[in-house]
Design a protein around this motif. Sequence first.
Motif, PDB file in Angstrom:
ATOM      1  N   GLN A   3      30.404  28.062  35.978  1.00 47.11           N
ATOM      2  CA  GLN A   3      29.696  29.177  35.123  1.00 47.11           C
ATOM      3  C   GLN A   3      30.537  30.214  34.940  1.00 47.11           C
ATOM      4  N   LEU A   4      30.732  30.661  33.746  1.00 44.65           N
ATOM      5  CA  LEU A   4      31.790  31.558  33.183  1.00 44.65           C
ATOM      6  C   LEU A   4      31.064  32.670  32.667  1.00 44.65           C
ATOM      7  N   VAL A   5      31.461  33.862  32.942  1.00 43.82           N
ATOM      8  CA  VAL A   5      30.679  35.215  32.381  1.00 43.82           C
ATOM      9  C   VAL A   5      31.642  36.336  31.980  1.00 43.82           C
ATOM     10  N   GLU A   6      31.682  36.455  30.689  1.00 43.20           N
ATOM     11  CA  GLU A   6      32.605  37.360  30.126  1.00 43.20           C
ATOM     12  C   GLU A   6      32.424  38.679  29.849  1.00 43.20           C
ATOM     13  N   SER A   7      33.382  39.656  29.900  1.00 45.48           N
ATOM     14  CA  SER A   7      32.903  40.832  29.833  1.00 45.48           C
ATOM     15  C   SER A   7      34.206  41.748  29.156  1.00 45.48           C
ATOM     16  N   GLY A   8      34.190  42.806  28.511  1.00 43.91           N
ATOM     17  CA  GLY A   8      35.237  43.735  28.177  1.00 43.91           C
ATOM     18  C   GLY A   8      35.610  43.585  26.496  1.00 43.91           C
ATOM     19  N   SER A  17      45.016  48.774  22.888  1.00 42.53           N
ATOM     20  CA  SER A  17      44.725  47.533  23.865  1.00 42.53           C
ATOM     21  C   SER A  17      43.458  47.542  24.384  1.00 42.53           C
ATOM     22  N   LEU A  18      43.197  46.302  24.717  1.00 43.28           N
ATOM     23  CA  LEU A  18      41.848  45.977  25.402  1.00 43.28           C
ATOM     24  C   LEU A  18      42.112  44.794  26.465  1.00 43.28           C
ATOM     25  N   ARG A  19      41.045  44.765  27.249  1.00 45.27           N
ATOM     26  CA  ARG A  19      41.079  44.230  28.671  1.00 45.27           C
ATOM     27  C   ARG A  19      39.863  43.343  28.754  1.00 45.27           C
ATOM     28  N   LEU A  20      39.845  41.896  28.594  1.00 43.19           N
ATOM     29  CA  LEU A  20      38.754  41.014  28.689  1.00 43.19           C
ATOM     30  C   LEU A  20      38.725  40.414  30.312  1.00 43.19           C
ATOM     31  N   SER A  21      37.543  40.022  30.971  1.00 40.95           N
ATOM     32  CA  SER A  21      37.666  39.604  31.964  1.00 40.95           C
ATOM     33  C   SER A  21      36.599  38.332  31.925  1.00 40.95           C
ATOM     34  N   CYS A  22      37.051  37.254  32.910  1.00 38.99           N
ATOM     35  CA  CYS A  22      35.840  35.970  32.935  1.00 38.99           C
ATOM     36  C   CYS A  22      36.016  35.834  34.323  1.00 38.99           C
ATOM     37  N   ALA A  23      34.691  35.954  34.804  1.00 38.29           N
ATOM     38  CA  ALA A  23      34.375  35.512  36.133  1.00 38.29           C
ATOM     39  C   ALA A  23      33.817  34.003  36.462  1.00 38.29           C
ATOM     40  N   ALA A  24      34.307  33.358  37.305  1.00 39.57           N
ATOM     41  CA  ALA A  24      33.753  31.834  37.489  1.00 39.57           C
ATOM     42  C   ALA A  24      33.123  31.948  38.573  1.00 39.57           C
ATOM     43  N   SER A  25      31.917  31.029  38.516  1.00 39.86           N
ATOM     44  CA  SER A  25      31.229  30.908  39.642  1.00 39.86           C
ATOM     45  C   SER A  25      31.046  29.084  39.664  1.00 39.86           C
ATOM     46  N   GLY A  26      30.510  28.563  40.917  1.00 42.60           N
ATOM     47  CA  GLY A  26      30.137  27.170  40.637  1.00 42.60           C
ATOM     48  C   GLY A  26      31.114  26.484  41.225  1.00 42.60           C
ATOM     49  N   ARG A  72      45.199  36.146  36.850  1.00 41.67           N
ATOM     50  CA  ARG A  72      44.127  35.703  37.516  1.00 41.67           C
ATOM     51  C   ARG A  72      44.156  36.633  38.814  1.00 41.67           C
ATOM     52  N   ASP A  73      42.792  36.536  39.562  1.00 43.82           N
ATOM     53  CA  ASP A  73      42.702  37.315  40.690  1.00 43.82           C
ATOM     54  C   ASP A  73      41.925  36.248  41.490  1.00 43.82           C
ATOM     55  N   SER A  74      42.649  35.394  42.417  1.00 44.22           N
ATOM     56  CA  SER A  74      42.166  34.204  43.075  1.00 44.22           C
ATOM     57  C   SER A  74      40.782  34.681  44.082  1.00 44.22           C
ATOM     58  N   ALA A  75      41.171  35.949  44.623  1.00 47.12           N
ATOM     59  CA  ALA A  75      40.038  36.382  45.720  1.00 47.12           C
ATOM     60  C   ALA A  75      38.584  36.507  44.771  1.00 47.12           C
ATOM     61  N   LYS A  76      38.569  37.028  43.543  1.00 46.32           N
ATOM     62  CA  LYS A  76      37.434  37.236  42.890  1.00 46.32           C
ATOM     63  C   LYS A  76      37.115  36.048  42.015  1.00 46.32           C
ATOM     64  N   ASN A  77      37.901  35.285  41.592  1.00 43.72           N
ATOM     65  CA  ASN A  77      37.678  33.718  40.971  1.00 43.72           C
ATOM     66  C   ASN A  77      37.488  34.350  39.434  1.00 43.72           C
TER      67      ASN A  77
END
Length: 122
Positions: A3-8, A17-26, A72-77
């Motif tokens: 599951q991918l949830v985007e923001s930013g 400039s702009l920064r997007l993030s995508c958090a993965a779960s599952g 990527r931030d491995s700790a935060k997926n």
Amino acid sequence: QVQLVESGGGLVQAGGSLRLSCAASGRTLSSYAMGWFRQAPGKEREFVTSIRWSDGSTYYADSVKGRFTISRDSAKNTVYLQMNSLKPEDTAVYYCAAGFILLPGGSSVKSWGQGTQVTVSS
């Protein structure tokens, strides 16, 4: 399924400039890659960038090379897309993606984020 949830997303002036993030779960696999596609009005969805989770290798479309950086931030997926020197032609809906193959020459996407709008004014 991942599951991918985007923001930013948002509105920014040209050159900004702009920064997007995508958090993965599952379910996650070390062989998977994560990245970003975008779709502008009237155009097909196109590859932007990707990062291989196992070793952090990155790939960029020629149109964004030198301006965009994926990390990527491995700790935060979580995967981030830092976008600098933005141009009006960068305006699009940006979709986070995960899959075995995410490359300019072809992709096999397993999961998509919901999309986030990026608008660059001239």
